[in-house]
Structure formats: C-alpha cells, structure tokens
Design an enzyme around this catalytic site. Sequence first.
Site, PDB file in Angstrom:
ATOM      1  N   LYS A 160       1.231  -0.968  -0.115  1.00 13.70           N
ATOM      2  CA  LYS A 160      -0.196   0.227   0.169  1.00 13.70           C
ATOM      3  C   LYS A 160       0.898   1.552  -0.142  1.00 13.70           C
ATOM      4  CE  LYS A 160      -4.133   2.314   0.205  1.00 13.70           C
ATOM      5  NZ  LYS A 160      -5.189   2.199  -0.666  1.00 13.70           N
ATOM      6  N   ASP A 168      -5.497  -2.882  -2.605  1.00 13.17           N
ATOM      7  CA  ASP A 168      -7.092  -3.208  -2.372  1.00 13.17           C
ATOM      8  C   ASP A 168      -7.116  -3.432  -4.853  1.00 13.17           C
ATOM      9  OD1 ASP A 168      -5.920  -1.306  -3.620  1.00 13.17           O
ATOM     10  OD2 ASP A 168      -7.087   0.310  -3.163  1.00 13.17           O
ATOM     11  N   ASP A 218      -2.269 -12.203   5.025  1.00 16.73           N
ATOM     12  CA  ASP A 218      -4.186 -13.346   5.934  1.00 16.73           C
ATOM     13  C   ASP A 218      -5.155 -13.081   4.838  1.00 16.73           C
ATOM     14  OD1 ASP A 218      -5.152 -14.577   8.199  1.00 16.73           O
ATOM     15  OD2 ASP A 218      -6.161 -12.197   8.446  1.00 16.73           O
ATOM     16  N   ASP A 253      -7.451 -15.673   2.342  1.00 19.77           N
ATOM     17  CA  ASP A 253      -8.454 -16.757   2.265  1.00 19.77           C
ATOM     18  C   ASP A 253      -9.433 -16.290   1.475  1.00 19.77           C
ATOM     19  OD1 ASP A 253      -7.977 -17.136   4.984  1.00 19.77           O
ATOM     20  OD2 ASP A 253     -10.047 -16.730   5.531  1.00 19.77           O
TER      21      ASP A 253
END
Length: 361
Positions: free
Chosen positions: A193, A225, A249, A253
Amino acid sequence: MAGWKIAVLPGDGVGQEVTPEAVRVLTTVGKATGVGFEFEQGIVGGAAIDAHGTPLPPATFDLCRKANAILFGAVGGPKWDHLIPDQRPERGLLILRKELDLFANLRPATCFPMLVDASPLKRSVVEGTDLMVVRELTGGLYFGEPRGVEEDADGHRRAINTMAYTEREIERVARVGFDVARKRKKRLTSVDKANVLVVSQLWREVLVRVSKEFPDVTLDHVLVDNCAMALVGRPTQFDTIVTENMFGDILSDEAAILAGSMGMLPSASLGGAVGLYEPVHGSAPDIAGQGIANPIAAIFSAAMLLRYSLNMVQDADRVDAAVLRVLEQGYRTGDIASPGTKRAGTKEMGDLIVRAVEEQY
Ligand code: IPM
Ligand code: MG
C-alpha cells in the site's frame, strides 16, 4: 527404524478431525518407503487453555522445537472468544510462528480442473488459476510495537497496533518470494500500500533492490486494494505473490474462493530450523464434531511437509497425485460437492486418499 520426529498439534474444532487423516497419509508414506515417522501429540490453543491455562504450554513448545517438522490443525472457537488477544487460542500459534522464526508462509491456491464448478466464480475467471502467496509471518501489524489499550484520565480508551518492518525482515521474505517465483513461472507480484504507508514504501524499495539478485524473475508491484479486486477478477494473471503479514492473511482467504473451498488450501511456514504445516482454514466451529470437514487441506499440508522439511519431493508429488486421483473419481466433501459427485465425510475421504497413496507406490 528411528526416523523423523513429527510434532502433531491438532488444536481445536475441525483441527481434531482433519489432522489425524494427514497423519494417516504420512504413516502410509512411511510404510511404502521404509522411512520412519515418529508422531508425538501436543496440546495447543483452546484445548490447552482448558487443560493448562495457556494456549502454548511449555511442553508443547519443547516438543515443537525438538521435532523435524510440525503438523498443525487449527485453533480457536466461540468458547474462548471473550478472551483478550494475548490469552486467546490463536496466541499459541502466533507465539510458535514468532519463536520458531517462521517468517515465510507459503500458501498455494490452485483451481483444479475437476473443481472449477466448486467455485462460486465463473469458469472463465477461475479456470487455470495456479498461484502461490508468500506471506510474511512474523512481522507487521501482528507483532509490531507499541501495541495495547491505553486509557486517558476520563476513561476513554485508545487501542494501538503498529505496522513496522525492518529492511532485514523485508529482504529475507523477498528472497523467499523470488526463490519460489524462480521455480514457478518466474513472475513475482509484490503487494503493498505504497501510496499511503511508509512501511510499504520501504517494502517496495527493498523488493526492487533484492530483484537485482534475481534477474531471471520479473517483478511487479500491485496495491493491495487493487490486488483484492484482481484476485477474483483475473486470478490467472498472478503467479507468485509476496506480501506483508496482514495483507497476506486477507488475500489468502480470498484465494480460497479460487480453489473452490477453504478446505483445499494448505500452507507451509518456513524460515527457522523447524517448519510448521497447517491448513489455511480455521477450526470451523459451525461444522466441527460432525465428521464432514474436508481433510484435503491438512493432507496437502502433510505433502508440503514432505517436500520442504524432509526433502521427500517424489513422495510429496505422490500424495498430491493421490488427492487429485480421488477427486477425479468424483468423491467430494460437502464444501466442494457439486451435482453428480459422490459425497464423502472426513474419514471416508481420508480412507480414499490413503488407498490412492498406496497405489502410487
Ligand atoms: C491464518 C489464521 C491466523 C492468522 C489466526 C488463526 C491467528 O487466520 O493462519 O491465516 O491470522 O494468521
Ligand atoms: Mg487467516
């Protein structure tokens, strides 16, 4: 024959159900190859809190430290949700990662041809997905100081976590990222980021610097993002992703959706003397105790253990092939079932895979 010492930490919830299936697979490999495995069980997470008042009892840590590799299940559950972060089951896993210096977490996400329809995404999007997330695992927001809750004179609280990385921490996980990419399609995407965070600016700078050691690998940078969007929009554009702890993390997922289910994703945590292998999924309290959890993530994790800790690459390939064979035969646990497939519970799936592993030799 005295052989490899494997610390087995099933933990909580479905960890208790899927880990034994992974152990059975390793036992099968042991029988077929004559390589000895010594399994020693350790208590961790909520189970350890209940029995010993701490999520990582010293005996369990000792067992892990002395093992050749750790097979880990899952930790956590509603019973312990009221506890503060430092006392929760998850803490047991975080301490293990930190103390054993497991700074590089490899999380492959593949959309296998026979599971294309298990993903809620369109076939045209997920087909051909084959990526590896290299997640930094011992730094960033999870461990940064200062952290904690403070209270001002009026009793208003303020909670703090810190995202911090040293150049050295970035460098070492970057090298793992490049190394992994080098053995794959030689494309490394660094996720950060950098338009907002100074940590990410340093991350990017170090990645560019380390890339000079790997001239055969193409490096690009994507903002987190945007990566979250691209991952479900055009997943096949990714080969190897390297990113900091929290981003990894979350993105791993998300990647489960590409593989069809969380129940398919294994992981390897590397860096220190002892590797830790665990499914990416958690303790899944909603289905725990019913015998329906998918053991494949745990079994693939066992294959990664063979591959990365024991250098039993061919045997790892055999386990992977055995799993695919069973899927090809149409057997599915509930999470990856689709019309026309044959339903199997945790143990049944384990049986089928054990038999398929035997047939590989
Ligand atoms: C994971 C899990 C863990 C994490 C939890 C259980 C502490 O979500 O391995 O992805 O946040 O790292
Ligand atoms: Mg997670």
